[in-house]
Motif scaffolding. Structure first.
Motif, PDB file in Angstrom:
ATOM      1  N   ASP A   1       0.832  -1.191   0.000  1.00 41.47           N
ATOM      2  CA  ASP A   1       0.000   0.000   0.000  1.00 41.47           C
ATOM      3  C   ASP A   1       0.877   1.254   0.000  1.00 41.47           C
ATOM      4  O   ASP A   1       1.995   1.249   0.527  1.00 41.47           O
ATOM      5  CB  ASP A   1      -0.889   0.039   1.241  1.00 41.47           C
ATOM      6  CG  ASP A   1      -1.909  -1.094   1.261  1.00 41.47           C
ATOM      7  OD1 ASP A   1      -1.850  -1.964   0.372  1.00 41.47           O
ATOM      8  OD2 ASP A   1      -2.747  -1.098   2.174  1.00 41.47           O
ATOM      9  N   CYS A   2       0.349   2.336  -0.576  1.00 41.10           N
ATOM     10  CA  CYS A   2       1.061   3.603  -0.526  1.00 41.10           C
ATOM     11  C   CYS A   2       0.067   4.754  -0.596  1.00 41.10           C
ATOM     12  O   CYS A   2      -1.122   4.546  -0.869  1.00 41.10           O
ATOM     13  CB  CYS A   2       2.098   3.711  -1.654  1.00 41.10           C
ATOM     14  SG  CYS A   2       1.412   3.821  -3.325  1.00 41.10           S
ATOM     15  N   THR A   3       0.535   5.958  -0.324  1.00 45.30           N
ATOM     16  CA  THR A   3      -0.342   7.126  -0.314  1.00 45.30           C
ATOM     17  C   THR A   3       0.211   8.225  -1.209  1.00 45.30           C
ATOM     18  O   THR A   3       1.416   8.380  -1.381  1.00 45.30           O
ATOM     19  CB  THR A   3      -0.508   7.695   1.108  1.00 45.30           C
ATOM     20  OG1 THR A   3       0.771   8.062   1.622  1.00 45.30           O
ATOM     21  CG2 THR A   3      -1.154   6.688   2.032  1.00 45.30           C
ATOM     22  N   LEU A   4      -0.716   8.995  -1.761  1.00 43.59           N
ATOM     23  CA  LEU A   4      -0.404  10.201  -2.521  1.00 43.59           C
ATOM     24  C   LEU A   4      -1.167  11.351  -1.888  1.00 43.59           C
ATOM     25  O   LEU A   4      -2.347  11.211  -1.573  1.00 43.59           O
ATOM     26  CB  LEU A   4      -0.823  10.056  -3.987  1.00 43.59           C
ATOM     27  CG  LEU A   4       0.009   9.129  -4.875  1.00 43.59           C
ATOM     28  CD1 LEU A   4      -0.740   8.815  -6.170  1.00 43.59           C
ATOM     29  CD2 LEU A   4       1.352   9.769  -5.191  1.00 43.59           C
ATOM     30  N   ALA A   5      -0.512  12.489  -1.715  1.00 45.01           N
ATOM     31  CA  ALA A   5      -1.172  13.645  -1.111  1.00 45.01           C
ATOM     32  C   ALA A   5      -0.578  14.920  -1.676  1.00 45.01           C
ATOM     33  O   ALA A   5       0.628  15.137  -1.590  1.00 45.01           O
ATOM     34  CB  ALA A   5      -1.021  13.622   0.410  1.00 45.01           C
ATOM     35  N   GLY A   6      -1.420  15.756  -2.265  1.00 46.76           N
ATOM     36  CA  GLY A   6      -0.965  17.051  -2.742  1.00 46.76           C
ATOM     37  C   GLY A   6      -1.074  17.219  -4.244  1.00 46.76           C
ATOM     38  O   GLY A   6      -1.814  16.516  -4.935  1.00 46.76           O
ATOM     39  N   PHE A   7      -0.305  18.176  -4.751  1.00 49.04           N
ATOM     40  CA  PHE A   7      -0.323  18.530  -6.159  1.00 49.04           C
ATOM     41  C   PHE A   7       0.827  17.849  -6.912  1.00 49.04           C
ATOM     42  O   PHE A   7       1.962  17.884  -6.449  1.00 49.04           O
ATOM     43  CB  PHE A   7      -0.168  20.042  -6.337  1.00 49.04           C
ATOM     44  CG  PHE A   7      -1.338  20.852  -5.860  1.00 49.04           C
ATOM     45  CD1 PHE A   7      -1.452  21.205  -4.517  1.00 49.04           C
ATOM     46  CD2 PHE A   7      -2.299  21.286  -6.738  1.00 49.04           C
ATOM     47  CE1 PHE A   7      -2.519  21.963  -4.066  1.00 49.04           C
ATOM     48  CE2 PHE A   7      -3.370  22.050  -6.306  1.00 49.04           C
ATOM     49  CZ  PHE A   7      -3.485  22.386  -4.962  1.00 49.04           C
ATOM     50  N   PRO A   8       0.543  17.273  -8.068  1.00 50.93           N
ATOM     51  CA  PRO A   8       1.628  16.791  -8.902  1.00 50.93           C
ATOM     52  C   PRO A   8       2.250  17.949  -9.667  1.00 50.93           C
ATOM     53  O   PRO A   8       1.621  18.988  -9.889  1.00 50.93           O
ATOM     54  CB  PRO A   8       0.915  15.833  -9.863  1.00 50.93           C
ATOM     55  CG  PRO A   8      -0.452  16.435 -10.007  1.00 50.93           C
ATOM     56  CD  PRO A   8      -0.788  17.022  -8.660  1.00 50.93           C
ATOM     57  N   GLY A   9       3.484  17.787 -10.076  1.00 47.83           N
ATOM     58  CA  GLY A   9       4.088  18.741 -10.984  1.00 47.83           C
ATOM     59  C   GLY A   9       3.715  18.381 -12.411  1.00 47.83           C
ATOM     60  O   GLY A   9       3.732  17.208 -12.782  1.00 47.83           O
TER      61      GLY A   9
END
Length: 206
Positions: free
Chosen positions: A103-111
């Motif tokens: 499992d993993c997480t993504l949070a915020g804005f991509p470039g």
């Protein structure tokens, strides 16, 4: 994981049995603190999301998703294919898939960097939008997506960029993923604009 420093305040000298008992209690308390820290749920501003945009309460969500364990492609569950022959603002969708084993997480804005066909320096880095980011939790094989807006340029007299590819940098990463731009057309170059019509949304939002 960071650990606080435990300071043992000792009083006057006591019997040997009392010191041994106190040391055992202190060791147990330190071990309990370690377990609590390792199992504590992560907290994210704006809420927590899972793959496919389902929202759920905050929970431990694994490590951050890294570029090496992500795959990108065009489109979202709701579409996201731009009409580059329109003079209206267009929405472009990008999906990101967890290709890792955990499992993993993504949070915020991509470039998002548009790279033009005119050679070195022909690039356009999109600004961030005003939406509030969320945390997206991905199990192995799950995906999420994000969108970015572009203003097509229809006349050669405008300052514009004709994208050949797009570099996508996941949040908190330095390495990027590269996608070939398949939609043709040109994007109005608004690098100096105060309120540009081309911008990127947070991952898992909108």
């Amino acid at each position: 994981m960071s650990h606080g420093t435990t300071t043992l305040h000792r009083g006057r000298k006591a019997a040997a049995a009392t010191l041994i008992a106190a040391a055992a209690i202190a060791l147990t308390a330190y071990q309990d603190t370690e377990a609590d820290a390792a199992g504590a749920p992560s907290t994210a501003t704006g809420g927590t999301a899972t793959g496919k945009y389902a929202f759920a309460p905050d929970r431990t969500a694994g490590d951050r998703c890294t570029t090496d364990h992500l795959k990108a492609g065009w489109g979202t569950d709701g579409g996201g294919r731009p009409d580059m022959h329109s003079d209206n603002q267009q929405t472009v969708g990008v999906w990101l898939k967890n290709t890792g084993s955990g499992d993993c997480t993504l949070a915020g804005f991509p470039g998002v960097e548009l790279v033009g066909n005119s050679g070195p320096g022909d690039t356009f880095d999109l600004r961030r939008g005003a939406q509030q980011p969320v945390t997206v939790h991905l199990k192995p094989g799950e995906h999420t997506s994000f969108t970015f807006k572009v203003l097509p340029s229809l006349t050669g007299s405008e300052k514009r960029i004709e994208p050949g590819r797009v570099n996508i940098t996941p949040p908190n990463e330095k390495k990027h993923l590269t996608l070939r731009w398949p939609f043709g057309g040109a994007v109005l170059d608004q690098r100096g604009a105060t309120h540009p019509g081309s911008w990127v949304s947070p991952i898992g939002v909108g």
